[in-house]
Structures are given as structure tokens and as C-alpha cells.
Design a protein around this motif. Sequence first.
Motif, PDB file in Angstrom:
ATOM      1  N   LYS A   1      -0.085  22.252  14.893  1.00 23.84           N
ATOM      2  CA  LYS A   1      -0.428  20.927  14.389  1.00 23.84           C
ATOM      3  C   LYS A   1      -1.218  20.158  15.443  1.00 23.84           C
ATOM      4  CE  LYS A   1       4.058  18.917  15.700  1.00 23.84           C
ATOM      5  NZ  LYS A   1       5.288  18.279  15.193  1.00 23.84           N
ATOM      6  N   GLU A   2      -1.808  19.064  15.043  1.00 21.27           N
ATOM      7  CA  GLU A   2      -2.669  18.261  15.918  1.00 21.27           C
ATOM      8  C   GLU A   2      -1.970  17.940  17.235  1.00 21.27           C
ATOM      9  OE1 GLU A   2      -6.185  16.494  16.959  1.00 21.27           O
ATOM     10  OE2 GLU A   2      -5.799  17.454  15.032  1.00 21.27           O
ATOM     11  N   GLY A   3      -2.635  18.274  18.340  1.00 24.35           N
ATOM     12  CA  GLY A   3      -2.096  17.977  19.658  1.00 24.35           C
ATOM     13  C   GLY A   3      -1.055  18.977  20.137  1.00 24.35           C
ATOM     14  N   GLU A   4      -0.825  20.063  19.373  1.00 19.07           N
ATOM     15  CA  GLU A   4       0.191  21.060  19.720  1.00 19.07           C
ATOM     16  C   GLU A   4      -0.479  22.387  20.027  1.00 19.07           C
ATOM     17  OE1 GLU A   4       2.920  22.756  20.917  1.00 19.07           O
ATOM     18  OE2 GLU A   4       4.072  21.266  19.757  1.00 19.07           O
ATOM     19  N   PHE A   5      -0.208  22.961  21.216  1.00 19.76           N
ATOM     20  CA  PHE A   5      -0.832  24.227  21.587  1.00 19.76           C
ATOM     21  C   PHE A   5      -0.045  25.417  21.054  1.00 19.76           C
ATOM     22  CE2 PHE A   5       2.394  23.676  24.780  1.00 19.76           C
ATOM     23  CZ  PHE A   5       2.785  24.957  25.124  1.00 19.76           C
ATOM     24  N   ARG A   6       1.207  25.198  20.631  1.00 19.06           N
ATOM     25  CA  ARG A   6       2.018  26.286  20.071  1.00 19.06           C
ATOM     26  C   ARG A   6       1.787  26.370  18.572  1.00 19.06           C
ATOM     27  NH1 ARG A   6       7.614  24.059  22.393  1.00 19.06           N
ATOM     28  NH2 ARG A   6       6.601  22.209  21.541  1.00 19.06           N
ATOM     29  N   SER A   7       1.583  27.580  18.083  1.00 18.21           N
ATOM     30  CA  SER A   7       1.239  27.742  16.664  1.00 18.21           C
ATOM     31  C   SER A   7       2.435  28.119  15.792  1.00 18.21           C
ATOM     32  CB  SER A   7       0.165  28.829  16.527  1.00 18.21           C
ATOM     33  OG  SER A   7       0.648  30.053  17.044  1.00 18.21           O
TER      34      SER A   7
ATOM     35  N   PHE B   1      -4.195  30.361  30.325  1.00 19.81           N
ATOM     36  CA  PHE B   1      -4.383  29.622  29.078  1.00 19.81           C
ATOM     37  C   PHE B   1      -5.694  30.065  28.441  1.00 19.81           C
ATOM     38  CE2 PHE B   1      -6.038  25.619  27.031  1.00 19.81           C
ATOM     39  CZ  PHE B   1      -5.163  25.644  25.946  1.00 19.81           C
ATOM     40  N   ILE B   2      -5.621  30.512  27.198  1.00 22.60           N
ATOM     41  CA  ILE B   2      -6.821  30.964  26.483  1.00 22.60           C
ATOM     42  C   ILE B   2      -7.342  29.796  25.659  1.00 22.60           C
ATOM     43  CG2 ILE B   2      -7.792  32.722  24.961  1.00 22.60           C
ATOM     44  CD1 ILE B   2      -6.588  33.808  27.577  1.00 22.60           C
ATOM     45  N   LYS B   3      -8.269  29.048  26.236  1.00 22.15           N
ATOM     46  CA  LYS B   3      -8.753  27.813  25.612  1.00 22.15           C
ATOM     47  C   LYS B   3      -9.433  28.058  24.271  1.00 22.15           C
ATOM     48  CE  LYS B   3     -11.621  23.739  26.542  1.00 22.15           C
ATOM     49  NZ  LYS B   3     -12.545  23.073  27.493  1.00 22.15           N
ATOM     50  N   GLU B   4     -10.221  29.153  24.186  1.00 20.56           N
ATOM     51  CA  GLU B   4     -11.000  29.376  22.971  1.00 20.56           C
ATOM     52  C   GLU B   4     -10.129  29.714  21.753  1.00 20.56           C
ATOM     53  OE1 GLU B   4     -11.549  33.255  25.446  1.00 20.56           O
ATOM     54  OE2 GLU B   4     -11.258  31.109  25.781  1.00 20.56           O
ATOM     55  N   ALA B   5      -8.838  30.011  21.968  1.00 20.76           N
ATOM     56  CA  ALA B   5      -7.942  30.281  20.845  1.00 20.76           C
ATOM     57  C   ALA B   5      -7.687  29.014  20.033  1.00 20.76           C
ATOM     58  CB  ALA B   5      -6.622  30.867  21.343  1.00 20.76           C
ATOM     59  N   GLY B   6      -7.871  27.853  20.663  1.00 20.98           N
ATOM     60  CA  GLY B   6      -7.774  26.579  19.952  1.00 20.98           C
ATOM     61  C   GLY B   6      -6.412  26.285  19.335  1.00 20.98           C
TER      62      GLY B   6
ATOM     63  N   ALA C   1       7.133  45.517  12.491  1.00 20.54           N
ATOM     64  CA  ALA C   1       6.825  44.632  13.616  1.00 20.54           C
ATOM     65  C   ALA C   1       5.931  43.486  13.183  1.00 20.54           C
ATOM     66  CB  ALA C   1       6.130  45.413  14.742  1.00 20.54           C
ATOM     67  N   GLY C   2       6.100  42.359  13.858  1.00 20.20           N
ATOM     68  CA  GLY C   2       5.176  41.248  13.737  1.00 20.20           C
ATOM     69  C   GLY C   2       4.442  41.148  15.065  1.00 20.20           C
ATOM     70  N   VAL C   3       3.164  41.482  15.056  1.00 19.38           N
ATOM     71  CA  VAL C   3       2.378  41.478  16.300  1.00 19.38           C
ATOM     72  C   VAL C   3       1.588  40.179  16.378  1.00 19.38           C
ATOM     73  CG1 VAL C   3       0.611  42.661  17.658  1.00 19.38           C
ATOM     74  CG2 VAL C   3       2.196  43.996  16.238  1.00 19.38           C
ATOM     75  N   ASP C   4       1.844  39.403  17.423  1.00 17.33           N
ATOM     76  CA  ASP C   4       1.167  38.125  17.622  1.00 17.33           C
ATOM     77  C   ASP C   4       0.020  38.300  18.614  1.00 17.33           C
ATOM     78  OD1 ASP C   4       3.036  37.055  15.935  1.00 17.33           O
ATOM     79  OD2 ASP C   4       4.297  36.257  17.530  1.00 17.33           O
ATOM     80  N   MET C   5      -1.159  37.836  18.213  1.00 19.75           N
ATOM     81  CA  MET C   5      -2.361  38.010  19.030  1.00 19.75           C
ATOM     82  C   MET C   5      -3.142  36.708  19.129  1.00 19.75           C
ATOM     83  SD  MET C   5      -3.908  41.551  17.427  1.00 19.75           S
ATOM     84  CE  MET C   5      -3.774  41.012  15.720  1.00 19.75           C
ATOM     85  N   LEU C   6      -3.877  36.577  20.218  1.00 17.39           N
ATOM     86  CA  LEU C   6      -4.838  35.483  20.375  1.00 17.39           C
ATOM     87  C   LEU C   6      -6.241  36.043  20.217  1.00 17.39           C
ATOM     88  CD1 LEU C   6      -3.494  33.581  23.537  1.00 17.39           C
ATOM     89  CD2 LEU C   6      -3.253  32.893  21.149  1.00 17.39           C
ATOM     90  N   GLN C   7      -7.122  35.257  19.593  1.00 12.67           N
ATOM     91  CA  GLN C   7      -8.533  35.614  19.529  1.00 12.67           C
ATOM     92  C   GLN C   7      -9.215  35.027  20.759  1.00 12.67           C
ATOM     93  OE1 GLN C   7      -9.091  33.877  15.544  1.00 12.67           O
ATOM     94  NE2 GLN C   7      -9.680  35.895  14.810  1.00 12.67           N
ATOM     95  N   SER C   8      -9.757  35.900  21.593  1.00 10.14           N
ATOM     96  CA  SER C   8     -10.369  35.434  22.835  1.00 10.14           C
ATOM     97  C   SER C   8     -11.789  35.972  22.958  1.00 10.14           C
ATOM     98  CB  SER C   8      -9.542  35.902  24.043  1.00 10.14           C
ATOM     99  OG  SER C   8      -9.845  37.248  24.368  1.00 10.14           O
ATOM    100  N   ALA C   9     -12.502  35.457  23.953  1.00 11.64           N
ATOM    101  CA  ALA C   9     -13.877  35.886  24.186  1.00 11.64           C
ATOM    102  C   ALA C   9     -13.942  37.349  24.593  1.00 11.64           C
ATOM    103  CB  ALA C   9     -14.506  35.014  25.273  1.00 11.64           C
ATOM    104  N   ARG C  10     -12.842  37.899  25.091  1.00 13.57           N
ATOM    105  CA  ARG C  10     -12.831  39.309  25.510  1.00 13.57           C
ATOM    106  C   ARG C  10     -12.059  40.209  24.530  1.00 13.57           C
ATOM    107  NH1 ARG C  10      -9.287  36.787  29.475  1.00 13.57           N
ATOM    108  NH2 ARG C  10      -7.229  37.790  29.583  1.00 13.57           N
ATOM    109  N   GLY C  11     -11.892  39.696  23.296  1.00 18.07           N
ATOM    110  CA  GLY C  11     -11.231  40.496  22.269  1.00 18.07           C
ATOM    111  C   GLY C  11      -9.793  40.053  22.048  1.00 18.07           C
TER     112      GLY C  11
END
Length: 290
Positions: free
Chosen positions: A206-212, A179-184, A245-255
Motif C-alpha cells: 500500500k501507499e508508503g509501504e515497502f512490504r508487499s 534494497f532493490i529500489k526498482e521493485a517499487g 511452494a510459494g516462491v517470492d521474487m523481486l523484479q530487478s534490473a539484473r533479473g
Amino acid sequence: MNIKILSANANLYSTKRLIEAAKSRKHNVEVINHAKCDIVIEKKNPVIYYKGHKLDHTDAVIPRIGASVTFYGTAVVRQFEMMRVFTTTESQALVRSRDKLRSLQVLSRAGLGLPKTVFTNYSKNVKEIVDQAGGAPVIIKLLEGTQGIGVILAETRKAAESVIEAFNNLQARVIVQEFIKEAGGADIRAFIVDGQVIGAMKRQGKEGEFRSNLHRGGTATVIKLTDEEETAALKAAKAMGLGIAGVDMLQSARGPLILEVNSSPGLEGIEQATGKDIANSIIKYIERNI
């Protein structure tokens, strides 16, 4: 040109926009329900029939293949390829993208950042699985899930172990990811056409939802990618062999960390968030290749 859009529903936003864009550039366009095509295979004479008529004089196809009909839809795309018709998404790339596990392995080999992921053959040692993914909380995903369905956040070790055991008992294939917490609860979707990022948005759950996912009530806003994010997105699409393509990424502390590379990305969210005519870019991509 004669363009065929392979879509099960001509009323979907993405399909309608592609029709509009093709017509605006003076092309003939037709929507074909790939699930209702008949494939005829014989020596040096590949043929496709649709509603009793032979599909010939086709210059290009745009596959909009739903996950539930990947097998048959891919067979139709492959048949068009045998007929020497240009396709915006190649059949092999489509198959590769729909296999989540294989996709992650391909992206890993390409040297891209990924959330740490664990996959086992229904291992009974669930404690070790959670540890290998970095400990609770973890994300548990069904390999067959789409649009955020079958994705679970297990916030405690006990919850994670219970969910994994339940899926294992049901013989349901899952992957366990850190789980990448910093992605918020947010991720980035970069939309790529022909080796270029033509739009990017940040999707916030949305509020309280971890899926974007927008299908889950998330919101989308336009975003300018960093050089590192753009490079990662382009590299991911290239590794998967996808022209669109649609590339889905998370912003994390390690890039940037790649979550998924979608071979049939929807146009509605990205066009509304960015104000860009993505459909027109796809038609221009076809024109450059015919």
C-alpha cells in the motif's frame, strides 16, 4: 483415499478449500491438529495418537504447519513418513524452508539470483555490515519473522547502524539485505505444485509501504511470468526439495531475485487473484503419487 490435513485451525481459508477439494474428488478427509498429536517411537512400529485414537489407514497428509510450531509439527510429519504415508511437503524440506539463512545459502548454491545478504555473529562493526550490503538504504530482517513482521527499511546509514546495534544488543538474529529500489514495493508470488507453476500474482504494498505482504494491506493482481521468472521459481522450489511452494521474487534490473520459498503458502490470495482452483491441483498431486 484417506487424507489428513495437518492444521491448527479448520476454519482457515486454505484448510477449508483443501477440505472442499478433497471431498469434491470423493476422498475421505480429516483435519488433525498436529500440536495435539502424540508420537510413539518403538522398533519398527511408528505410531501417532490423536485424541486417544491411533491414526492409521492414512494414505496422505497435507502439512499446514505454522511457523510457531515448526519443531513439533515437523516431528509429526516425520512420523507419518516413518509410517510410509505420502506427504505433500517432506519434513526435511519443511525444516530447511523455515531457516531463512539456510534457505538463502541453498538458493545461492543453486545459482539463483538473490538480494545481497549479510549475516554476522552480532558484529560490533555495523558500518562495515551496511557497506557489505551495498550501503543505505538496506532491509533488516529478523530471522524468525513471518508475514512481513520484523522487516525494517533503514533509509539512511545512521538509521541502519542504530537498528542493527539495537538488535545485536537484544541478541536478536538478523540479516541485512540490499534494497532493490526498482521493485517499487512490489514482489511476485509464484505458486508451484509438483514441478509446475500453476498460478502467479504480483503483490503491491500500500501507499508508503515497502512490504508487499497481503497481511500488511498489500493488493494482489494476476501476472504472467517471464520465461526467466518461471525458470527461477521452479529452480528455487526444486533446490529446496518442495513439491508445493510459494516462491517470492523481486523484479530487478539484473533479473528475478528470490526473496523466500514458502513451504506452507496460503491459498486465499493466489486463488482470488488468479481465479484458479489451486486446492484442486494439490489434491490431484496427491492422487498422482498414491
